[in-house]
Design an enzyme around this catalytic site. Sequence first.
Site, mmCIF file in Angstrom:
data_model
loop_
_atom_site.group_PDB
_atom_site.id
_atom_site.type_symbol
_atom_site.label_atom_id
_atom_site.label_comp_id
_atom_site.label_asym_id
_atom_site.label_seq_id
_atom_site.Cartn_x
_atom_site.Cartn_y
_atom_site.Cartn_z
ATOM 1 N N HIS A 119 -0.329 -2.811 -8.866
ATOM 2 C CA HIS A 119 -0.528 -3.201 -10.256
ATOM 3 C C HIS A 119 -0.861 -4.676 -10.433
ATOM 4 O O HIS A 119 -1.202 -5.111 -11.541
ATOM 5 C CB HIS A 119 0.644 -2.729 -11.102
ATOM 6 C CG HIS A 119 0.701 -1.232 -11.113
ATOM 7 N ND1 HIS A 119 -0.323 -0.464 -11.622
ATOM 8 C CD2 HIS A 119 1.609 -0.358 -10.615
ATOM 9 C CE1 HIS A 119 -0.033 0.823 -11.462
ATOM 10 N NE2 HIS A 119 1.124 0.902 -10.850
ATOM 11 N N THR A 130 1.379 8.568 -9.781
ATOM 12 C CA THR A 130 1.608 9.765 -8.975
ATOM 13 C C THR A 130 2.676 10.638 -9.607
ATOM 14 O O THR A 130 3.787 10.173 -9.881
ATOM 15 C CB THR A 130 2.024 9.376 -7.547
ATOM 16 O OG1 THR A 130 1.029 8.513 -7.002
ATOM 17 C CG2 THR A 130 2.159 10.608 -6.672
ATOM 18 N N ARG A 181 -8.996 2.824 -9.117
ATOM 19 C CA ARG A 181 -8.629 2.222 -10.400
ATOM 20 C C ARG A 181 -7.852 0.922 -10.263
ATOM 21 O O ARG A 181 -7.752 0.156 -11.207
ATOM 22 C CB ARG A 181 -7.825 3.207 -11.257
ATOM 23 C CG ARG A 181 -6.422 3.464 -10.784
ATOM 24 C CD ARG A 181 -5.633 4.310 -11.771
ATOM 25 N NE ARG A 181 -6.235 5.613 -11.969
ATOM 26 C CZ ARG A 181 -5.620 6.637 -12.574
ATOM 27 N NH1 ARG A 181 -4.401 6.468 -13.057
ATOM 28 N NH2 ARG A 181 -6.203 7.796 -12.698
ATOM 29 N N GLU A 215 -1.000 4.072 1.094
ATOM 30 C CA GLU A 215 -0.836 5.336 0.373
ATOM 31 C C GLU A 215 -2.214 5.900 0.067
ATOM 32 O O GLU A 215 -3.126 5.158 -0.320
ATOM 33 C CB GLU A 215 -0.078 5.128 -0.935
ATOM 34 C CG GLU A 215 1.391 4.845 -0.759
ATOM 35 C CD GLU A 215 2.135 4.847 -2.080
ATOM 36 O OE1 GLU A 215 1.493 4.865 -3.149
ATOM 37 O OE2 GLU A 215 3.378 4.817 -2.042
ATOM 38 N N HIS A 255 -1.918 1.611 -2.581
ATOM 39 C CA HIS A 255 -2.467 2.951 -2.759
ATOM 40 C C HIS A 255 -3.952 2.830 -3.059
ATOM 41 O O HIS A 255 -4.345 2.371 -4.124
ATOM 42 C CB HIS A 255 -1.728 3.649 -3.905
ATOM 43 C CG HIS A 255 -2.185 5.055 -4.156
ATOM 44 N ND1 HIS A 255 -1.628 5.834 -5.145
ATOM 45 C CD2 HIS A 255 -3.120 5.836 -3.573
ATOM 46 C CE1 HIS A 255 -2.193 7.018 -5.153
ATOM 47 N NE2 HIS A 255 -3.120 7.034 -4.207
ATOM 48 N N GLU A 308 9.088 10.370 2.247
ATOM 49 C CA GLU A 308 9.491 9.473 1.176
ATOM 50 C C GLU A 308 9.877 10.327 -0.025
ATOM 51 O O GLU A 308 9.033 11.036 -0.582
ATOM 52 C CB GLU A 308 8.376 8.504 0.801
ATOM 53 C CG GLU A 308 8.805 7.539 -0.288
ATOM 54 C CD GLU A 308 7.847 6.394 -0.527
ATOM 55 O OE1 GLU A 308 7.881 5.819 -1.634
ATOM 56 O OE2 GLU A 308 7.070 6.065 0.398
ATOM 57 N N ASN A 341 5.087 -2.659 -3.400
ATOM 58 C CA ASN A 341 3.801 -2.079 -3.760
ATOM 59 C C ASN A 341 3.055 -3.052 -4.677
ATOM 60 O O ASN A 341 3.570 -3.423 -5.733
ATOM 61 C CB ASN A 341 4.035 -0.732 -4.457
ATOM 62 C CG ASN A 341 2.744 0.004 -4.736
ATOM 63 O OD1 ASN A 341 1.798 -0.563 -5.277
ATOM 64 N ND2 ASN A 341 2.698 1.279 -4.405
ATOM 65 N N HIS A 358 9.620 5.268 -6.276
ATOM 66 C CA HIS A 358 8.916 5.618 -7.512
ATOM 67 C C HIS A 358 9.821 5.395 -8.715
ATOM 68 O O HIS A 358 10.851 6.039 -8.859
ATOM 69 C CB HIS A 358 8.405 7.063 -7.531
ATOM 70 C CG HIS A 358 7.290 7.263 -8.534
ATOM 71 N ND1 HIS A 358 5.983 6.923 -8.253
ATOM 72 C CD2 HIS A 358 7.282 7.715 -9.799
ATOM 73 C CE1 HIS A 358 5.226 7.186 -9.302
ATOM 74 N NE2 HIS A 358 5.997 7.655 -10.260
ATOM 75 N N ARG A 379 -6.721 4.666 -4.226
ATOM 76 C CA ARG A 379 -7.020 5.918 -4.919
ATOM 77 C C ARG A 379 -8.499 6.274 -4.771
ATOM 78 O O ARG A 379 -9.364 5.416 -4.593
ATOM 79 C CB ARG A 379 -6.679 5.797 -6.400
ATOM 80 C CG ARG A 379 -5.187 5.700 -6.709
ATOM 81 C CD ARG A 379 -4.979 5.621 -8.221
ATOM 82 N NE ARG A 379 -5.516 6.795 -8.870
ATOM 83 C CZ ARG A 379 -4.792 7.858 -9.252
ATOM 84 N NH1 ARG A 379 -3.483 7.867 -9.056
ATOM 85 N NH2 ARG A 379 -5.347 8.893 -9.831
#
Length: 244
Positions: A10, A101, A49, A70, A43, A151, A7, A194, A45
């Site tokens: 970030h 999340t 963000r 995502e 992801h 998941e 992922n 996660h 969003r």
Amino acid sequence: MLRLGVNIDHVATIRNARGTPWPDPLRAARIAEEAGADGITAHLREDRRHISDADIDALMANLRLPLNLEMAATAEMQAIALRHRPHAVCLVPEKREERTTEGGLDVAGNEAMLADYIAPLRDAGCRVSLFIGHDPAQIEAAARIGAAVVELHTGAYCDLDTEGRFAERDAELAGLVEGAALAHSLGLEVHAGHGLTFDTVGPIAAIPQVKELNIGHFLIAESVFIGLGEAIREMRRKMDEART
């Protein structure tokens, strides 16, 4: 072989903190591929963000690995997914004020809506995944509405480990093991993710029904110290070690 999805959200978080083009999530995706990742997760969003629409455009145009998009189950996100047709779409719960999340999707409480929502995504060739807890009711609902994948949310397990609440951690792990077995028995492919770290990934990777782990924040954090490629290679090593 147990797959690793990296992922890259970030990387975009760091970029957006300064409003510069750097670091570039696409570059991170390419490093992940070179380091042995099997897929890329991003992801998008509603509040944008971290990952942006332009990031998704760039990933779809340039990425050689499969993209797992995502997103929340909204009309806007469905339209974006249908336009891009990524390899996979993972539906996650999303709240504006959350840092990340929190918890799993309530599939059992929204069966009719989610069944209608995922049908066009599935028809467009996207593998639809639902990010859920290990509650049997949620797993059974996911199977009923025609999802290809669940998941399992490993955040609680990881938090309990970090807090030193080991008896509760072990109970949560047992729930994940049982949930994976149930999902597999219902014909669902099982993924997990996660909060996973070098210290917590082993017991999750060892669950035989789990086919893919999606890991992001820890890898990006660890890359500050050892580089992204090395962080991914070490995670891959620990996953493989747990499987053998």
